[in-house]
Scaffold this motif. Structure first.
Motif, PDB file in Angstrom:
ATOM      1  N   TYR A 297       0.811  -1.221   0.000  1.00  0.00           N
ATOM      2  CA  TYR A 297       0.000   0.000   0.000  1.00  0.00           C
ATOM      3  C   TYR A 297       0.849   1.278   0.000  1.00  0.00           C
ATOM      4  N   ARG A 298       2.139   1.099  -0.197  1.00  0.00           N
ATOM      5  CA  ARG A 298       3.062   2.227  -0.347  1.00  0.00           C
ATOM      6  C   ARG A 298       2.971   3.200   0.833  1.00  0.00           C
ATOM      7  N   LEU A 299       3.150   2.642   2.015  1.00  0.00           N
ATOM      8  CA  LEU A 299       3.148   3.437   3.235  1.00  0.00           C
ATOM      9  C   LEU A 299       4.574   3.638   3.729  1.00  0.00           C
ATOM     10  N   SER A 300       4.772   4.703   4.445  1.00  0.00           N
ATOM     11  CA  SER A 300       6.083   4.954   5.035  1.00  0.00           C
ATOM     12  C   SER A 300       6.335   3.949   6.160  1.00  0.00           C
ATOM     13  N   PRO A 301       7.589   3.708   6.519  1.00  0.00           N
ATOM     14  CA  PRO A 301       7.861   2.842   7.666  1.00  0.00           C
ATOM     15  C   PRO A 301       7.156   3.381   8.912  1.00  0.00           C
ATOM     16  N   PRO A 302       6.623   2.513   9.751  1.00  0.00           N
ATOM     17  CA  PRO A 302       5.872   2.981  10.930  1.00  0.00           C
ATOM     18  C   PRO A 302       6.726   3.827  11.864  1.00  0.00           C
ATOM     19  N   LYS A 303       6.126   4.899  12.319  1.00  0.00           N
ATOM     20  CA  LYS A 303       6.743   5.729  13.351  1.00  0.00           C
ATOM     21  C   LYS A 303       6.049   5.413  14.659  1.00  0.00           C
ATOM     22  N   VAL A 304       6.801   5.137  15.703  1.00  0.00           N
ATOM     23  CA  VAL A 304       6.232   4.760  17.001  1.00  0.00           C
ATOM     24  C   VAL A 304       6.238   5.977  17.923  1.00  0.00           C
ATOM     25  N   HIS A 305       5.061   6.353  18.389  1.00  0.00           N
ATOM     26  CA  HIS A 305       4.923   7.465  19.336  1.00  0.00           C
ATOM     27  C   HIS A 305       4.583   6.911  20.719  1.00  0.00           C
ATOM     28  N   THR A 306       5.297   7.355  21.723  1.00  0.00           N
ATOM     29  CA  THR A 306       4.971   7.041  23.109  1.00  0.00           C
ATOM     30  C   THR A 306       4.430   8.317  23.739  1.00  0.00           C
ATOM     31  N   LEU A 307       3.144   8.321  24.052  1.00  0.00           N
ATOM     32  CA  LEU A 307       2.460   9.538  24.467  1.00  0.00           C
ATOM     33  C   LEU A 307       1.980   9.440  25.916  1.00  0.00           C
ATOM     34  N   GLY A 308       2.008  10.579  26.596  1.00  0.00           N
ATOM     35  CA  GLY A 308       1.495  10.643  27.962  1.00  0.00           C
ATOM     36  C   GLY A 308       2.409  10.075  29.013  1.00  0.00           C
ATOM     37  N   ALA A 309       3.700   9.953  28.713  1.00  0.00           N
ATOM     38  CA  ALA A 309       4.634   9.349  29.669  1.00  0.00           C
ATOM     39  C   ALA A 309       4.706  10.133  30.975  1.00  0.00           C
TER      40      ALA A 309
END
Length: 222
Positions: A195-207
């Motif tokens: 599906y021609r998506l960018s490599p996943p970016k992992v967000h860690t939120l609310g730490a």
């Protein structure tokens, strides 16, 4: 609103329901009262209508409302967000409260859940929310989103297959995931390429505000 649909009593004061964390006021700001009313709905009508299990009440804020709301920092005012498989309005309604200028489309296939979402959105007077009864696969050519969100819906490969066709150019998929997200990323490798998506970016939120931070995978159309 019909009294049979209204949250009854004050569930924040009832035993067994998680008290509002201090972080809630910081995250929702001036709209904290709307978040409290949403919590009341989840704790009463949400349980009564079968959208949330009663065992979830001791972690109503931390595991559900705030877990979703922290994702608001990844959105822009100009975004049109499709909340796929919205269910009990998670993450869609907390995001709509936290980002009043961002448009949210709650996509849900089950009639009873749609009726509940309509009731809650009307009670909270969320003018930036629209509710669509459909499966996301049925919305191709009917809806275009800049962002698709999902929480506890399907595995990452399935989400990619479902959501990419309704994303506009440079559109993003934001998926809230648990501890096994790395395994899901590996299993989704072929879908990401197809599906021609960018490599996943992992967000860690609310730490800084949550005992268990929220993990969000972001994939963007190239």
């Amino acid at each position: 609103m019909d009294s049979t649909h209204s949250p009854t009593g004050n569930p924040r004061e009832r035993a067994g329901i998680e008290s509002e964390p201090e972080a809630a006021a910081e995250i929702f700001g001036a709209r904290i009262d709307l978040a409290r009313r949403f919590a009341d709905h989840l704790a009463t009508t949400g349980v009564e209508w079968g959208l949330l299990g009663p065992r979830e009440l001791p972690r109503l804020w931390s595991r559900h409302i705030l877990n979703c709301a922290v994702m608001a920092e990844l959105l822009e005012d100009t975004d049109v967000v499709g909340d796929i498989g919205s269910g009990a309005g998670l993450p869609g309604i907390p995001l709509a409260i936290a980002r009043p200028k961002t448009r949210l489309v709650l996509v849900e296939a089950m009639e009873r859940r749609v009726e509940w979402l309509q009731m809650v959105a009307a009670d909270l007077q969320l003018e930036n929310v629209r509710i669509v009864r459909a499966r996301v696969e049925e919305l191709v050519d009917a809806e275009i989103f800049t962002v698709a969100t999902a929480r506890a819906v399907k595995s990452l490969p399935v989400l990619i297959e479902w959501c990419t066709p309704v994303l506009g150019p440079d559109g993003r998929l934001l998926a809230i995931k648990g501890q096994s997200y790395e395994t899901e990323i590996k299993k989704a490798a072929k879908h990401i390429k197809r599906y021609r998506l960018s490599p996943p970016k992992v967000h860690t939120l609310g730490a800084e505000s949550l005992e268990i931070p929220t993990t969000v995978l972001e994939l963007r159309r190239r």
